[in-house]
Motif scaffolding. Structure first.
Motif, PDB file in Angstrom:
ATOM      1  N   ASP A  31       0.806  -1.224   0.000  1.00  0.00           N
ATOM      2  CA  ASP A  31       0.000   0.000   0.000  1.00  0.00           C
ATOM      3  C   ASP A  31       0.841   1.276   0.000  1.00  0.00           C
ATOM      4  O   ASP A  31       0.304   2.371   0.133  1.00  0.00           O
ATOM      5  N   GLU A  32       2.129   1.137  -0.149  1.00  0.00           N
ATOM      6  CA  GLU A  32       3.010   2.300  -0.165  1.00  0.00           C
ATOM      7  C   GLU A  32       3.217   2.780  -1.600  1.00  0.00           C
ATOM      8  O   GLU A  32       3.122   1.979  -2.551  1.00  0.00           O
ATOM      9  N   ASP A  33       3.512   4.048  -1.768  1.00  0.00           N
ATOM     10  CA  ASP A  33       3.787   4.619  -3.085  1.00  0.00           C
ATOM     11  C   ASP A  33       5.102   4.036  -3.606  1.00  0.00           C
ATOM     12  O   ASP A  33       6.165   4.284  -3.020  1.00  0.00           O
ATOM     13  N   PRO A  34       5.082   3.258  -4.700  1.00  0.00           N
ATOM     14  CA  PRO A  34       6.319   2.630  -5.188  1.00  0.00           C
ATOM     15  C   PRO A  34       7.393   3.633  -5.588  1.00  0.00           C
ATOM     16  O   PRO A  34       8.587   3.354  -5.456  1.00  0.00           O
ATOM     17  N   GLU A  35       6.958   4.812  -6.057  1.00  0.00           N
ATOM     18  CA  GLU A  35       7.950   5.813  -6.458  1.00  0.00           C
ATOM     19  C   GLU A  35       8.675   6.385  -5.240  1.00  0.00           C
ATOM     20  O   GLU A  35       9.854   6.740  -5.327  1.00  0.00           O
ATOM     21  N   GLU A  36       8.003   6.464  -4.105  1.00  0.00           N
ATOM     22  CA  GLU A  36       8.667   6.927  -2.882  1.00  0.00           C
ATOM     23  C   GLU A  36       9.704   5.909  -2.415  1.00  0.00           C
ATOM     24  O   GLU A  36      10.769   6.275  -1.915  1.00  0.00           O
ATOM     25  N   ILE A  37       9.394   4.625  -2.566  1.00  0.00           N
ATOM     26  CA  ILE A  37      10.354   3.577  -2.207  1.00  0.00           C
ATOM     27  C   ILE A  37      11.609   3.717  -3.056  1.00  0.00           C
ATOM     28  O   ILE A  37      12.733   3.718  -2.550  1.00  0.00           O
ATOM     29  N   VAL A  38      11.406   3.846  -4.363  1.00  0.00           N
ATOM     30  CA  VAL A  38      12.530   3.950  -5.289  1.00  0.00           C
ATOM     31  C   VAL A  38      13.345   5.219  -5.029  1.00  0.00           C
ATOM     32  O   VAL A  38      14.583   5.210  -5.100  1.00  0.00           O
ATOM     33  N   THR A  39      12.677   6.309  -4.698  1.00  0.00           N
ATOM     34  CA  THR A  39      13.382   7.562  -4.402  1.00  0.00           C
ATOM     35  C   THR A  39      14.294   7.411  -3.198  1.00  0.00           C
ATOM     36  O   THR A  39      15.421   7.931  -3.181  1.00  0.00           O
ATOM     37  N   ALA A  40      13.840   6.661  -2.200  1.00  0.00           N
ATOM     38  CA  ALA A  40      14.671   6.422  -1.012  1.00  0.00           C
ATOM     39  C   ALA A  40      15.908   5.610  -1.367  1.00  0.00           C
ATOM     40  O   ALA A  40      17.006   5.865  -0.851  1.00  0.00           O
ATOM     41  N   ILE A  41      15.765   4.641  -2.264  1.00  0.00           N
ATOM     42  CA  ILE A  41      16.916   3.853  -2.708  1.00  0.00           C
ATOM     43  C   ILE A  41      17.858   4.721  -3.529  1.00  0.00           C
ATOM     44  O   ILE A  41      19.086   4.642  -3.406  1.00  0.00           O
TER      45      ILE A  41
END
Length: 421
Positions: free
Chosen positions: A338-348
């Motif tokens: 349920d998390e924004d996938p683009e936010e995950i990728v931005t953190a990486i």
């Protein structure tokens, strides 16, 4: 049912009764299936990394020795030679699954059962009423920190398996623990049980062009598996098998017969002139070891971290490791839940930048794999490393959506497409 009940009951009340709920389920399952572990030699395998690979090796050695063996793992459920893929995204499924599986193993005349055992399974009492004969500890690094609350809680969950072994009614029990791991001694701190530490520091081994070879008590064991981490997994399985009085020559054949492990440094070959490898690596340490297994290759790395809503701390760490080891980094979608996938990728991406490297962001995972392979085709000595999912059968998305997925299948299709163009 549990999710429905959670919506009806206040969180504090549910949390208070949750242990009783899980214990009741575990006890009911054991009673219903008549405590099947009492009729088997049960080998539990725990650790952060290497559980599945070690389980496969132990299963193969036992089969080579002539024992009919059951295997319950992240990859699949096997009873003798019959295998069913694990599509549940749980290593130790609940609601009586493990007890049912063990009963089936007994009915099929199995003598041994090899079970991957996880901290999440322990937290839900799924290890209860399983009478252990042996426990293998591979290693431990931070994982599931948000789920357990702290690394100490995560470690303590693992140590409950040590305690379960200590309290098992079985005779001739044994714990096999990685002495090179800082917490290996904790799994050897047990009474009434034979203790077998293993150490790669004290075992001659060499990485070869086709895999690795390890010398154990004068016997050279050849393996097609790659990487130092697999030398550790082999040593763990050999140490346990020797305790079971299996001849070293038989052990060596059992190890050698494991030519590959699905989703674990699994090569995808369609005739292309570069390497493509799929691996489950989803912790900083496992990702680092995967990259280190290909020291002389130009690494084209596809990753997206794992599991939206959990272990957010490791995202920049994974990115930094990729930026340090990889010649090209492609960040993509993995399991956002349920998390924004683009936010995950931005953190990486922030971690990649910290390593002074730029990352390409291609959110569609198939396109990311395609672009990585296309680039590798033009790069001499390249390897495409697709990490994070291994044999995971779905991309887990918002509101419970599950998109069927298999990295090996997609990589194969991508390579065939490139070959046609």
């Amino acid at each position: 049912m549990k999710q429905f009940i959670k919506k009806l009951i206040p969180k504090k009340v549910f949390s208070f009764f949750q242990p009783l709920y899980h214990f009741s389920i575990a006890l009911t399952g054991a009673l219903w299936y008549r405590f099947p572990s009492r009729n088997l030699i049960v080998i539990g395998i725990t650790g952060t990394k290497g559980k599945s690979s070690t389980a496969e090796l132990v299963w193969s050695i036992l089969q080579e020795a002539g024992y009919k063996t059951a295997l319950l793992s992240t990859i699949h459920f096997k009873i003798d030679s019959d295998s069913t893929p694990n599509r549940l995204k749980m290593t130790m499924p609940g609601l009586f699954f493990v007890q049912n599986f063990l009963r089936k193993a007994v009915l099929r005349k199995c003598t041994h059962a090899v079970i991957e055992m996880t901290s999440e399974g322990v937290a839900q009492y799924r290890h209860k009423f399983i009478a252990l004969d042996a426990l293998i500890f591979t290693n431990i690094t931070p994982e599931h920190i948000e789920s357990h609350g702290s690394f100490e809680n995560y470690l303590n969950a693992k140590l409950k398996l040590r305690d379960a072994l200590a309290h098992s009614s079985k005779k001739n029990k044994v714990t096999v623990a990685n002495a090179d791991d800082v917490h290996g001694k904790d799994f050897l701190d047990i009474s009434g049980v034979e203790k077998i530490p293993f150490s790669l520091k004290n075992t001659p081994y060499a990485l070869t062009a086709t895999g690795l070879e390890l010398t154990y008590k004068g016997v050279v064991i050849h393996s097609l598996l790659e990487g130092v981490f697999n030398a550790e997994n082999i040593l763990a399985s050999v140490s346990l098998a020797e305790h079971l009085n299996i001849p070293l020559e038989t052990i060596a054949r059992g190890v050698t017969s494991v030519s590959k492990i699905k989703g674990r440094v699994e090569h995808v070959r369609t005739g292309q002139l570069f390497d493509v490898v799929v691996d489950y690596a989803h912790t900083p340490d496992s990702l680092k070891k995967l990259y280190e297994a290909f020291p002389h290759k130009k690494k084209i790395c596809v990753l997206g971290n794992t599991g939206g809503g959990r272990d957010t701390w490791k995202r920049p760490e994974m990115g930094k490791i990729a930026g340090t080891y990889c010649d090209m980094v492609i960040l993509t979608n993995e399991d956002p839940y349920d998390e924004d996938p683009e936010e995950i990728v931005t953190a990486i991406q922030k971690g990649v930048a910290e390593a002074q490297k730029e990352a390409r962001i291609i959110m569609d995972r198939r396109t990311a794999i395609y672009e990585a392979c296309l680039y590798a085709q033009k790069t001499e000595g390249a390897v495409v490393l697709i990490s994070g999912k291994g044999t995971d059968p779905y991309i887990m998305e918002a509101r419970g959506k599950k998109t069927p997925w298999d990295d090996v299948t997609v990589a194969t299709e991508v390579l065939e497409k490139i070959a046609r163009t």
